[in-house]
Motif scaffolding. Structure first.
Motif, short mmCIF file in Angstrom:
data_model
loop_
_atom_site.label_atom_id
_atom_site.label_comp_id
_atom_site.label_asym_id
_atom_site.label_seq_id
_atom_site.Cartn_x
_atom_site.Cartn_y
_atom_site.Cartn_z
N LYS A 145 5.95 -8.07 -10.73
CA LYS A 145 5.16 -7.05 -10.57
C LYS A 145 5.27 -6.40 -12.05
O LYS A 145 5.99 -4.94 -11.79
N VAL A 146 4.54 -6.78 -13.11
CA VAL A 146 4.59 -5.49 -14.46
C VAL A 146 3.37 -4.57 -14.24
O VAL A 146 2.72 -4.98 -14.30
N PHE A 147 3.65 -3.28 -14.35
CA PHE A 147 2.33 -2.43 -14.82
C PHE A 147 2.07 -1.51 -16.10
O PHE A 147 3.16 -1.87 -16.79
N ARG A 148 0.95 -2.02 -16.84
CA ARG A 148 0.67 -1.38 -18.25
C ARG A 148 0.20 -0.37 -17.39
O ARG A 148 -1.44 -0.04 -17.13
N ALA A 149 0.36 1.04 -18.73
CA ALA A 149 -0.45 2.78 -19.06
C ALA A 149 -1.27 2.46 -20.06
O ALA A 149 -0.58 2.32 -21.01
N GLU A 150 -2.13 3.11 -20.32
CA GLU A 150 -2.93 2.93 -21.33
C GLU A 150 -3.78 4.11 -22.12
O GLU A 150 -3.91 4.63 -21.00
N VAL A 151 -3.00 5.08 -22.79
CA VAL A 151 -3.65 6.53 -22.86
C VAL A 151 -3.59 6.56 -23.81
O VAL A 151 -3.24 6.43 -25.16
N VAL A 152 -4.78 7.85 -24.97
CA VAL A 152 -5.03 8.16 -26.03
C VAL A 152 -4.27 9.76 -25.43
O VAL A 152 -4.60 10.58 -25.46
N LEU A 153 -3.20 10.66 -26.91
CA LEU A 153 -2.88 11.31 -26.88
C LEU A 153 -2.96 12.19 -28.29
O LEU A 153 -3.19 11.58 -28.84
N ALA A 154 -3.30 13.26 -27.99
CA ALA A 154 -4.31 14.20 -29.46
C ALA A 154 -2.79 15.00 -30.11
O ALA A 154 -2.37 16.19 -30.57
N VAL A 155 -2.05 14.54 -30.18
CA VAL A 155 -0.54 14.43 -30.48
C VAL A 155 -0.22 12.96 -32.00
O VAL A 155 -0.09 11.73 -31.18
N PRO A 156 0.93 13.50 -33.39
CA PRO A 156 0.62 11.83 -33.75
C PRO A 156 2.58 11.83 -33.77
O PRO A 156 2.85 11.88 -32.70
N VAL A 157 2.11 10.11 -33.64
CA VAL A 157 2.89 9.74 -33.19
C VAL A 157 4.73 9.83 -33.55
O VAL A 157 5.51 9.65 -32.66
N GLY A 179 -4.36 9.86 -14.44
CA GLY A 179 -5.21 10.44 -15.86
C GLY A 179 -4.34 9.62 -17.39
O GLY A 179 -4.95 9.47 -18.47
N ALA A 180 -4.18 8.12 -16.99
CA ALA A 180 -4.40 7.14 -17.51
C ALA A 180 -5.50 5.90 -16.69
O ALA A 180 -5.01 6.14 -15.88
N ALA A 181 -5.27 4.98 -18.00
CA ALA A 181 -5.70 3.89 -17.37
C ALA A 181 -4.84 2.36 -16.79
O ALA A 181 -3.64 2.41 -17.88
N VAL A 182 -4.61 2.22 -15.63
CA VAL A 182 -2.94 1.48 -15.14
C VAL A 182 -3.73 0.15 -14.42
O VAL A 182 -4.21 0.36 -14.22
N SER A 183 -2.51 -1.07 -15.01
CA SER A 183 -3.32 -1.98 -14.70
C SER A 183 -1.73 -2.67 -14.43
O SER A 183 -1.17 -2.52 -14.45
N SER A 184 -2.27 -3.99 -14.15
CA SER A 184 -0.63 -4.76 -13.74
C SER A 184 -0.94 -6.06 -13.12
O SER A 184 -2.17 -7.07 -13.70
N ALA A 185 0.18 -7.16 -13.65
CA ALA A 185 0.17 -8.97 -13.74
C ALA A 185 1.03 -9.13 -13.28
O ALA A 185 2.61 -8.55 -13.27
N ALA A 186 1.20 -10.06 -12.44
CA ALA A 186 2.77 -10.72 -12.97
C ALA A 186 3.07 -11.67 -12.88
O ALA A 186 2.45 -12.11 -13.61
#
Length: 269
Positions: A106-118, A93-100
């Motif tokens: 290895k570090v994983f990065r997830a990104e998503v837009v959620l329909a609620v305020p900060v 349900g999110a875009a997940v990527s990684s980098a060493a």
């Protein structure tokens, strides 16, 4: 007795909080990129109760320092022009990527837009952290062991047992810290040590090298939030790296799925 890795004089700590940073977001076809740059030093506000030497002991300050150190490390990663490689996930349900990355592996990065305020996400992910197992079935318990001011917590989390789970049950002892830069909120976590908290029966004590959730209001739509989550963990035990590299990004995607479901239920009449 509670021990921590460092003790920092209050004067340094007050000066440290005078730093400011600007966040500027650039979008291009295919994704989002966040770049951060340090702004000129700002005038320090009058100290409030959170920087009172009466309120904070040297041990308290050392926990806050651990949180601030983790935040600076996360900001450095976000500032780098790192080549992130997309991860292939089931039911993502999110875009997940990684980098060493040096020092973290290895570090994983997830990104998503959620329909609620900060502000709502800040409440759910920080202020109400002990209620997280109510909507996240991968956790059996989250306990705040210590609150230090309004922006730092020491927590103990226990994962839920799951039949067929390749990793097994884990528990974590962490410093969690909330930082703010312009319109963004940063929720960072890193492993710490608390005595005499015993090991949990049936659990292996794992460590969060770095966790950082960035909450940024969407440009032109402050009712929605762009969430970025950096994660690096040492799960301990005899687990092949290939298994860990499948489990961690999938756990991020699953967490976001449970969070989205919880937010949807909370907004329904």
């Amino acid at each position: 007795k509670i021990t921590a890795v460092a003790q920092t004089p209050l004067l340094w700590f007050r000066l440290h909080f005078c730093a400011r940073s600007h966040v500027r977001r650039q979008s291009w076809e295919g994704g989002l990129f966040t770049s951060l740059c340090l702004a000129p030093p700002a005038t320090c506000p009058e100290p409030d109760r959170d920087v009172s030497p009466i309120q904070f002991s040297s041990v308290d300050l050392s926990y806050i320092t651990q949180g601030e150190t983790a935040l600076q490390r996360a900001l450095s990663i976000l500032q780098q022009h790192t080549s992130w490689q997309a991860e292939t996930l089931l039911d993502a349900g999110a875009a997940v990527s990684s980098a060493a990355l040096p020092g973290l592996g290895k570090v994983f990065r997830a990104e998503v837009v959620l329909a609620v305020p900060v502000a709502q996400l800040h409440r759910e992910l920080f202020e109400r952290i002990e209620q997280m197992p109510q909507w996240n079935p991968t956790l059996s318990r989250v306990k705040v062991l210590q609150r230090i001011g309004t922006d730092t917590l020491v927590t103990h989390e226990v994962t839920a047992p799951s039949p067929g789970n390749l990793v097994g049950q884990r528990d974590f002892v962490s410093v969690r810290h909330c930082g703010r830069r312009e319109t963004a909120i940063y929720l960072v976590g890193t492993a710490t040590h608390v005595e005499p908290l015993p090991l949990q029966e049936g659990c292996i004590r794992a460590e969060s090298r770095l966790s950082c959730i960035v909450l940024q209001p969407l440009a032109g739509d402050p009712g929605r939030t762009h969430l970025t989550w950096l994660l690096s963990m040492d799960l301990k035990g005899w687990i092949p790296a290939s298994v860990i590299n499948r489990v961690l990004p999938q756990s991020q995607a699953d967490f976001i799925k449970h969070l989205r479901r919880h937010l949807s239920a909370a907004t329904c009449p």
